[in-house]
Design a protein around this motif. Sequence first.
Motif, PDB file in Angstrom:
ATOM      1  N   VAL A  61     -61.820  30.118 -28.748  1.00  0.00           N
ATOM      2  CA  VAL A  61     -61.180  30.837 -27.630  1.00  0.00           C
ATOM      3  C   VAL A  61     -59.590  31.258 -28.034  1.00  0.00           C
ATOM      4  O   VAL A  61     -59.565  32.461 -27.790  1.00  0.00           O
ATOM      5  N   CYS A  62     -59.011  30.626 -28.557  1.00  0.00           N
ATOM      6  CA  CYS A  62     -57.430  31.032 -28.701  1.00  0.00           C
ATOM      7  C   CYS A  62     -57.318  32.007 -29.564  1.00  0.00           C
ATOM      8  O   CYS A  62     -56.292  32.863 -29.471  1.00  0.00           O
ATOM      9  N   ALA A  63     -57.915  31.941 -30.721  1.00  0.00           N
ATOM     10  CA  ALA A  63     -57.761  33.086 -31.719  1.00  0.00           C
ATOM     11  C   ALA A  63     -58.093  34.376 -31.207  1.00  0.00           C
ATOM     12  O   ALA A  63     -57.429  35.345 -32.153  1.00  0.00           O
ATOM     13  N   CYS A  65     -56.416  35.685 -29.011  1.00  0.00           N
ATOM     14  CA  CYS A  65     -55.186  36.300 -28.579  1.00  0.00           C
ATOM     15  C   CYS A  65     -54.096  35.772 -29.740  1.00  0.00           C
ATOM     16  O   CYS A  65     -53.129  36.452 -29.461  1.00  0.00           O
ATOM     17  N   HIS A  66     -54.107  34.654 -30.118  1.00  0.00           N
ATOM     18  CA  HIS A  66     -53.127  33.816 -30.899  1.00  0.00           C
ATOM     19  C   HIS A  66     -53.505  33.853 -32.454  1.00  0.00           C
ATOM     20  O   HIS A  66     -54.360  33.491 -32.693  1.00  0.00           O
ATOM     21  N   GLY A  67     -52.412  34.178 -33.320  1.00  0.00           N
ATOM     22  CA  GLY A  67     -52.527  33.931 -34.502  1.00  0.00           C
ATOM     23  C   GLY A  67     -51.981  32.479 -34.807  1.00  0.00           C
ATOM     24  O   GLY A  67     -51.435  31.754 -33.955  1.00  0.00           O
ATOM     25  N   ALA A 133     -47.092  41.058 -22.203  1.00  0.00           N
ATOM     26  CA  ALA A 133     -46.356  39.493 -22.640  1.00  0.00           C
ATOM     27  C   ALA A 133     -47.207  39.412 -23.726  1.00  0.00           C
ATOM     28  O   ALA A 133     -48.589  39.213 -23.741  1.00  0.00           O
ATOM     29  N   ALA A 134     -46.667  39.464 -25.154  1.00  0.00           N
ATOM     30  CA  ALA A 134     -47.419  39.188 -26.422  1.00  0.00           C
ATOM     31  C   ALA A 134     -47.610  37.890 -26.343  1.00  0.00           C
ATOM     32  O   ALA A 134     -46.617  36.943 -26.236  1.00  0.00           O
ATOM     33  N   PRO A 135     -48.811  37.484 -26.729  1.00  0.00           N
ATOM     34  CA  PRO A 135     -49.333  36.038 -26.884  1.00  0.00           C
ATOM     35  C   PRO A 135     -48.604  35.350 -28.252  1.00  0.00           C
ATOM     36  O   PRO A 135     -48.458  36.158 -29.274  1.00  0.00           O
ATOM     37  N   PRO A 136     -47.693  34.301 -28.259  1.00  0.00           N
ATOM     38  CA  PRO A 136     -46.829  33.927 -29.327  1.00  0.00           C
ATOM     39  C   PRO A 136     -47.892  33.385 -30.467  1.00  0.00           C
ATOM     40  O   PRO A 136     -48.879  32.876 -30.029  1.00  0.00           O
ATOM     41  N   ASP A 137     -47.332  33.410 -31.533  1.00  0.00           N
ATOM     42  CA  ASP A 137     -47.844  32.607 -32.619  1.00  0.00           C
ATOM     43  C   ASP A 137     -47.986  31.238 -32.423  1.00  0.00           C
ATOM     44  O   ASP A 137     -47.037  30.562 -31.736  1.00  0.00           O
ATOM     45  N   PRO A 196     -56.094  31.342 -17.374  1.00  0.00           N
ATOM     46  CA  PRO A 196     -56.602  29.900 -17.776  1.00  0.00           C
ATOM     47  C   PRO A 196     -57.399  30.061 -18.804  1.00  0.00           C
ATOM     48  O   PRO A 196     -58.380  30.632 -18.794  1.00  0.00           O
ATOM     49  N   PRO A 197     -57.163  29.545 -20.222  1.00  0.00           N
ATOM     50  CA  PRO A 197     -58.169  29.809 -21.118  1.00  0.00           C
ATOM     51  C   PRO A 197     -59.377  29.028 -21.321  1.00  0.00           C
ATOM     52  O   PRO A 197     -60.322  29.330 -22.176  1.00  0.00           O
ATOM     53  N   LEU A 198     -59.078  27.985 -20.809  1.00  0.00           N
ATOM     54  CA  LEU A 198     -60.374  26.905 -21.108  1.00  0.00           C
ATOM     55  C   LEU A 198     -61.214  26.600 -19.638  1.00  0.00           C
ATOM     56  O   LEU A 198     -60.765  26.683 -18.551  1.00  0.00           O
TER      57      LEU A 198
HETATM   58  C1  HEC Z   1     -57.008  36.457 -23.579  1.00  0.00           C
HETATM   59  C2  HEC Z   1     -55.734  36.172 -24.305  1.00  0.00           C
HETATM   60  C3  HEC Z   1     -55.410  34.909 -24.591  1.00  0.00           C
HETATM   61  C4  HEC Z   1     -56.066  33.559 -25.051  1.00  0.00           C
HETATM   62  C5  HEC Z   1     -57.511  33.767 -25.024  1.00  0.00           C
HETATM   63  C6  HEC Z   1     -55.428  32.471 -25.095  1.00  0.00           C
HETATM   64  N1  HEC Z   1     -53.902  32.799 -24.869  1.00  0.00           N
HETATM   65 FE1  HEC Z   1     -52.389  31.897 -24.749  1.00  0.00          FE
HETATM   66  N2  HEC Z   1     -51.057  33.307 -24.228  1.00  0.00           N
HETATM   67  C7  HEC Z   1     -51.663  34.598 -23.940  1.00  0.00           C
HETATM   68  C8  HEC Z   1     -50.405  35.408 -23.528  1.00  0.00           C
HETATM   69  C9  HEC Z   1     -50.594  36.914 -23.100  1.00  0.00           C
HETATM   70  C10 HEC Z   1     -49.330  34.393 -23.316  1.00  0.00           C
HETATM   71  C11 HEC Z   1     -48.016  35.153 -22.994  1.00  0.00           C
HETATM   72  C12 HEC Z   1     -47.527  34.408 -21.905  1.00  0.00           C
HETATM   73  C13 HEC Z   1     -46.399  34.796 -21.051  1.00  0.00           C
HETATM   74  O1  HEC Z   1     -45.361  34.690 -21.890  1.00  0.00           O
HETATM   75  O2  HEC Z   1     -46.073  34.957 -19.937  1.00  0.00           O
HETATM   76  C14 HEC Z   1     -49.835  33.235 -23.986  1.00  0.00           C
HETATM   77  C15 HEC Z   1     -49.112  32.255 -24.216  1.00  0.00           C
HETATM   78  C16 HEC Z   1     -49.396  31.068 -24.544  1.00  0.00           C
HETATM   79  C17 HEC Z   1     -48.575  29.753 -24.893  1.00  0.00           C
HETATM   80  C18 HEC Z   1     -47.155  29.869 -24.628  1.00  0.00           C
HETATM   81  C19 HEC Z   1     -46.581  29.127 -23.247  1.00  0.00           C
HETATM   82  C20 HEC Z   1     -45.174  28.886 -23.254  1.00  0.00           C
HETATM   83  O3  HEC Z   1     -44.751  27.902 -23.016  1.00  0.00           O
HETATM   84  O4  HEC Z   1     -44.444  30.110 -23.390  1.00  0.00           O
HETATM   85  C21 HEC Z   1     -49.356  28.792 -25.508  1.00  0.00           C
HETATM   86  C22 HEC Z   1     -48.901  27.379 -25.889  1.00  0.00           C
HETATM   87  C23 HEC Z   1     -50.668  29.489 -25.201  1.00  0.00           C
HETATM   88  N3  HEC Z   1     -50.658  30.395 -24.997  1.00  0.00           N
HETATM   89  C24 HEC Z   1     -51.363  28.505 -25.825  1.00  0.00           C
HETATM   90  C25 HEC Z   1     -52.961  29.100 -25.843  1.00  0.00           C
HETATM   91  C26 HEC Z   1     -54.123  28.211 -26.354  1.00  0.00           C
HETATM   92  C27 HEC Z   1     -54.205  26.632 -27.018  1.00  0.00           C
HETATM   93  C28 HEC Z   1     -55.365  28.876 -26.206  1.00  0.00           C
HETATM   94  C29 HEC Z   1     -56.556  28.231 -26.512  1.00  0.00           C
HETATM   95  C30 HEC Z   1     -57.071  27.354 -25.901  1.00  0.00           C
HETATM   96  C31 HEC Z   1     -54.681  30.021 -25.798  1.00  0.00           C
HETATM   97  N4  HEC Z   1     -53.515  30.354 -25.412  1.00  0.00           N
HETATM   98  C32 HEC Z   1     -55.862  31.218 -25.343  1.00  0.00           C
HETATM   99  C33 HEC Z   1     -53.086  34.960 -24.049  1.00  0.00           C
HETATM  100  C34 HEC Z   1     -53.822  34.406 -24.365  1.00  0.00           C
END
Ligand code: HEC
Length: 268
Positions: A61-63, A65-67, A133-137, A196-198
């Motif tokens: 799921v998370c990978a 968008c996130h590294g 909004a770049a998904p953070p590491d 919502p990713p989940l």
């Molecule tokens: C479709 C892409 C996508 C997927 C899949 C995704 N994310 Fe994200 N995520 C983002 C983006 C875009 C942001 C930046 C949001 C913002 O800054 O408004 C983010 C932000 C976050 C943040 C930072 C929130 C903060 O406090 O700033 C966390 C933690 C996070 N994601 C965890 C997860 C986890 C854990 C999963 C898997 C279950 C996941 N993400 C799946 C796109 C994604």
Amino acid sequence: MKKTLYTFAALAMFAVAGTAHAAGNTIEQPAPPAGGWQHDGIFGTFDKVAAQRGLQVYREVCATCHGLKFVSFRTLSDLGFSEAEIKAIAKEYTFMAEPDDEGEVLERTGLPFDYFPSPYANEKAAAAMNNGAAPPDLSLMTKARVGGPDYLYSLLTAYRDPTEADLAALAAANIELGDTTYFNPIMGGNQLAMAPPLDDGLVEYAEGQPEATLEQMAHDVTVFLTWAAEPKMEERKEMGRNVMAFLVIFCGIMFFAYRRIAKRILGH
Ligand code: HEC
């Protein structure tokens, strides 16, 4: 004059702190899952089976968008993965190889010493593909946010449609919900660009494992990311316990030494 300046500075600081709080407008406070965390407390250890499931959630799921740029595949052995399993996981990712004799850079599959890469070529591409909004590491995410694992778990489970009361609170704080952001009562500003990713059953866990409900997956991926942020936590706690035990024993020895010497010199 100096005094007025200090007062002014103090007032300005209060004002800034005040607005920062208002901008946060957090309606809900992060909380741990019902059973708490096995890694909490001075005897806390990582729930490795949960972390393994969490890795599955991250990969599936998370990978997208996130590294996890500070986590190398080989460290997964900490969680009980075998060398063959680690090689298989690494192989799913591609990396740029060193230039060959003709100077051409070809792709190669991942090896155990590689790190979980970002799915995007660079920060700008990441932002462009996610409404700016770049998904953070996620390597250090549980360390980077107040509340740590509780924050992450709550963020993942708190998504919902805003109620009338939420909307009124947002309006009172002068916050507008964006078209490309999602309401989340845990997030500062109450919205974020991550959909919502989940969702219940999104991932299929191996047989004998708990059902992959939203809460279970949020718990598991949080355990995995907590380990990722501090893989040496168990060693740190053990070291802390040993130091405390040493200090207690040392204190005792010093006390008795003091008593003996005091007796000899002072006679009591
Ligand atoms: C479709 C892409 C996508 C997927 C899949 C995704 N994310 Fe994200 N995520 C983002 C983006 C875009 C942001 C930046 C949001 C913002 O800054 O408004 C983010 C932000 C976050 C943040 C930072 C929130 C903060 O406090 O700033 C966390 C933690 C996070 N994601 C965890 C997860 C986890 C854990 C999963 C898997 C279950 C996941 N993400 C799946 C796109 C994604």
